[in-house]
Design an enzyme around this catalytic site. Structure first.
Site, PDB file in Angstrom:
ATOM      1  N   ASP A 149       0.824  -1.201   0.000  1.00 34.11           N
ATOM      2  CA  ASP A 149       0.000   0.000   0.000  1.00 34.11           C
ATOM      3  C   ASP A 149       0.862   1.256   0.000  1.00 34.11           C
ATOM      4  O   ASP A 149       1.910   1.314   0.639  1.00 34.11           O
ATOM      5  CB  ASP A 149      -0.905  -0.018   1.244  1.00 34.11           C
ATOM      6  CG  ASP A 149      -1.802   1.182   1.345  1.00 34.11           C
ATOM      7  OD1 ASP A 149      -2.653   1.351   0.455  1.00 34.11           O
ATOM      8  OD2 ASP A 149      -1.645   1.962   2.301  1.00 34.11           O
ATOM      9  N   GLU A 188       1.259  -0.526  -5.205  1.00 36.99           N
ATOM     10  CA  GLU A 188       0.348   0.586  -5.456  1.00 36.99           C
ATOM     11  C   GLU A 188       1.211   1.848  -5.467  1.00 36.99           C
ATOM     12  O   GLU A 188       1.470   2.445  -4.424  1.00 36.99           O
ATOM     13  CB  GLU A 188      -0.732   0.688  -4.377  1.00 36.99           C
ATOM     14  CG  GLU A 188      -1.728   1.790  -4.681  1.00 36.99           C
ATOM     15  CD  GLU A 188      -2.403   2.367  -3.445  1.00 36.99           C
ATOM     16  OE1 GLU A 188      -3.379   3.103  -3.612  1.00 36.99           O
ATOM     17  OE2 GLU A 188      -1.934   2.105  -2.322  1.00 36.99           O
TER      18      GLU A 188
END
Length: 754
Positions: free
Chosen positions: A431, A484
């Site tokens: 993330d 990401e």
């Protein structure tokens, strides 16, 4: 009592024990050979009387220099072969002596590797471990806190009183204590006294299980006690690169996929009902599903949809549901909201049995400030940077790991290995990578510190990501490591030995933003925005991209996918079907968020569950049918996935018909005869005889049409396929004269015979 053993230092040490200021309890407690005799000293706060049982004899221990410090003389070396009888408040109980176990648990090699940042199995030493030491079962505790003044084990075992069980400080800032009186299921924390005298109660950073929120203690849990039966899956996974296979991912949040009534209790194997974990205030009387219930309900659902993988938003223990799991406090523990670690293992095991891989969201970029967590762990900035200009995300209210510290990197890298080794997961999605790579991420001028070269790159974070990916693929060559990363940082998916970050997939955020922007436009004006559809191909082969329509795009007022679309309901459904079909035909692996597979209308809300009642309506069933069939087609047609990262696998036929908002292209496998022709019409206009050039003459079977009646469309099409005509267009001598349904994507496959 022999007076020569009653020295002033004993009184001083006892006072330190009482004040929780002793970092070397073994110096005074346990067995000691002193002046030709064996002395046992026992520290027992609030005890009225203490006796020592040794070889069928009982020896009274006298209080010396302090009312809670007791001493007994034994005739020979007791080793570990004695017990302590304690009378406290009229109640007597017997226990073994924690301070009779003097051997180091963390050996020299372990300490060296940890200090280097290279102990890839550090969880096998740190934390709480059920072991048998000198024929005595108990729990070995081990924690890294170099700046602490003293640390004690607190829990139900000692009424959460830190005066009872001080830990021994070892070399390298390691603290240890063997607790023979503790067992599986016991709750505990570390009580840490700082050099300034402050006391913190910390959960175990390496704990394998934690209490259900709002409680935050750690729970003693066995580690290796699960029988896996997925050896074939793991062997096949690690035998070849996974990115050259079809990957279609169902991203989901376990706590908001489906709720259950609190009246419908989950029964344990013994028939006892499990205490329900309330879901949210939005739906009173509902509870979260357990891992076993998710195993029975979620896995068949995902298999029926045809997805190859499930991606779980963070399931590492976290205190606040509203963080969606991205503010982790228990890095080595699956959240207990849904059950036990072994129940999660069984979930993964069953996924593998059904041919489904499991990807976890992993959050090494930041951590919350909760008092029981990593923040200011031992009274100093141990895991985080001390300077908030590099150590804090003020907009998120979280702290940033100090990647320059070897032990911190070790904590994270080993955590990555841990999830793959102990839970057999198949991949991670990291993330917020951009927040790690840039020192000025979400920071105005003056609130960040340049690196040693004067730039904004976080060099330490880059090295950490490279190390993490290198170690991951060293241990698990078939793993997926997905970034990401929302910027144009180069070489995200290039190997570390080439200077890349070492991921093997990257979310294509540019494609996602362009496509959502495009589809939100009224179709009549899309002719002025054709570049939004075509631009992604210009950079498609710079990285190994995954196309993702994720949870971030259906929250915070952005609307769910269906309601992003313009027009009436019919057009919303048609646009949604067209976007999803185009996504499945565009180069790159696929990820969609739960609810998109049937046209969820409401924004995702972590406190609620999905609108399953919508499946009573045909248009929503149609979108679900579309996803089912797209996944079948995708897996059966290598042209749609085999050359995702090779320009050979894609070729435009025509991307310039802006006035009609029509694009056409080909996907191909290694065999040049295996062409798929894709034609997309992004307006509500129907074209009855639209010509598309193709490389080979013959019959082209229509293998997919997003406007089919099965999907809720108008069922316009090409009657199963078309024969080429001799017509020069798009630099080809042959053409297909096609009917293009409104707001649709059609796929054709060349066949030698009709």
């Amino acid at each position: 009592m022999i007076e020569t053993i009653q020295a002033d230092w004993i009184k001083s040490e006892a006072i330190n024990l009482e004040n929780c200021c002793n970092d070397n309890p073994l110096k005074i407690l346990g067995p000691h050979f002193y002046e030709e005799q064996w002395v046992i000293r026992v520290w027992m706060p609030e005890a009225d009387e203490v006796k020592i049982n040794f070889k069928n004899n009982t020896y009274k221990a006298e209080s010396i220099n302090h009312k809670w410090l007791f001493e007994a003389i034994l005739p020979e070396n007791p080793n570990h072969n004695y017990e302590i009888n304690i009378l406290r408040g009229g109640v007597t109980h017997t226990q073994h002596d924690p301070w009779s176990y003097r051997e180091e648990w963390m050996g020299e090699v372990d300490r060296h590797l940890f200090a280097e940042g290279n102990h890839h199995h550090i969880w096998e030493k740190m934390g709480a471990h059920l072991i048998e030491e000198k024929n005595q079962k108990g729990v070995m505790f081990c924690i890294w806190a170099p700046n602490a003044k003293s640390i004690s084990i607190i829990g139900d075992i000692n009424s959460w009183d830190g005066r009872h069980h001080p830990m021994q400080k070892r070399l390298g800032g390691i603290w240890e204590l063997f607790m023979p009186s503790m067992q599986e299921g016991d709750t505990y924390k570390y009580e840490i006294r700082t050099q300034q005298g402050h006391i913190y109660e910390k959960a175990d950073p390496y704990g394998f299980l934690h209490e259900i929120r709002p409680q935050n203690g750690s729970i003693v849990s066995k580690l290796k006690n699960f029988n896996w039966n997925d050896s074939s899956w793991i062997s096949n996974r690690d035998s070849s690169s996974q990115i050259n296979k079809p990957i279609s991912v169902y991203e989901m949040h376990l706590g908001s996929w489906l709720h259950e009534s609190t009246d419908n209790k989950y029964l344990e194997n013994n028939g006892d009902p499990r205490d329900p974990v309330p879901a949210a205030d939005l739906k009173p009387g509902t509870r979260l599903l357990t891992y076993p219930e998710l195993t029975k309900k979620l896995i068949p659902y995902v298999k029926e949809r045809g997805f190859t993988h499930i991606e779980l938003m963070p399931i590492s223990e976290h205190p606040f549901d509203g963080s969606w799991g991205y503010q982790v406090t228990g890095w080595y523990a699956p959240t207990s909201r849904f059950g036990t670690p072994n129940e999660f293992r069984e979930f993964v095991n069953k996924c593998h049995e059904e041919g489904i891989g499991v990807i976890l969201d992993w959050v090494p970029g930041h951590f919350p400030k909760d008092k029981h967590g990593l923040a200011f762990f031992d009274g100093c900035h141990l895991y985080e940077h001390g300077d908030s200009r590099i150590g804090e995300h003020k907009e998120w209210g979280t702290l940033i790991f100090n990647y320059s510290r070897n032990e911190v990197r070790n904590f994270l890298v080993a955590n990555l290995v841990y999830w793959f080794e102990e839970f057999h997961i198949d991949g991670i999605r990291v993330d917020a990578v951009a927040s790690m790579l840039y020192r000025d991420y979400l920071r105005p001028d003056g609130e960040w510190i340049p690196n040693e070269n004067g730039g904004n790159e976080n060099i330490e974070a880059v090295k950490f990501l490279q190390q993490a990916n290198h170690v991951l693929f060293q241990h698990f060559p078939g793993a997926l490591s997905i970034a990401e990363e929302s910027t144009t940082w180069p070489m995200v998916t290039k190997p570390t030995d080439m200077g890349g970050l070492g991921f093997n997939l990257k979310w294509n955020m540019g494609w996602m933003h362009d496509m959502l922007d495009y589809f939100e436009i009224d179709p009549w004006f899309r002719q002025f925005h054709q570049n939004s559809v075509t631009f992604s191909i210009t950079y498609n082969y710079t990285e190994n991209f995954m196309l993702a329509l994720s949870h971030d795009e259906v929250v915070h007022g952005k609307s769910h996918l269906l309601h992003k679309m313009p027009g009436d309901d019919w057009k919303k459904y048609a646009n949604t079907r067209a976007l999803l079909t185009y996504m499945w035909t565009h180069p790159g692996k696929k990820t969609i968020f739960m609810g998109m597979e049937f046209g969820q209308r409401q924004e995702w809300n972590v406190w609620d569950d999905l609108q399953w009642e919508l499946l009573e309506f045909e248009p929503h069933k149609g979108i679900r049918n579309l996803i089912d069939d797209l996944n079948v087609l995708y897996k059966n047609e290598p042209a749609l996935w085999k050359n995702d990262f090779d320009p050979y696998g894609f070729q435009w036929i025509d991307c310039n018909d802006k006035s009609n908002s029509v694009i056409s292209f080909m996907r191909r496998e290694n065999d040049t005869n295996e062409w798929l022709v894709v034609v997309a019409n992004f307006t509500p206009n129907t074209h009855e005889s639209y010509k598309v050039g193709v490389p080979m003459e013959g019959f082209y079977r229509e293998i997919f049409n997003s406007d089919g009646s099965r999907y809720g469309g108008s069922n316009k099409g090409n009657l199963g396929g078309k024969e080429t005509i001799n017509y020069n267009i798009h630099d080809y001598q042959n053409a297909l004269e096609l009917a293009l349904p409104p707001l649709s994507v059609s796929i054709f496959k060349h066949q030698s015979k009709k």
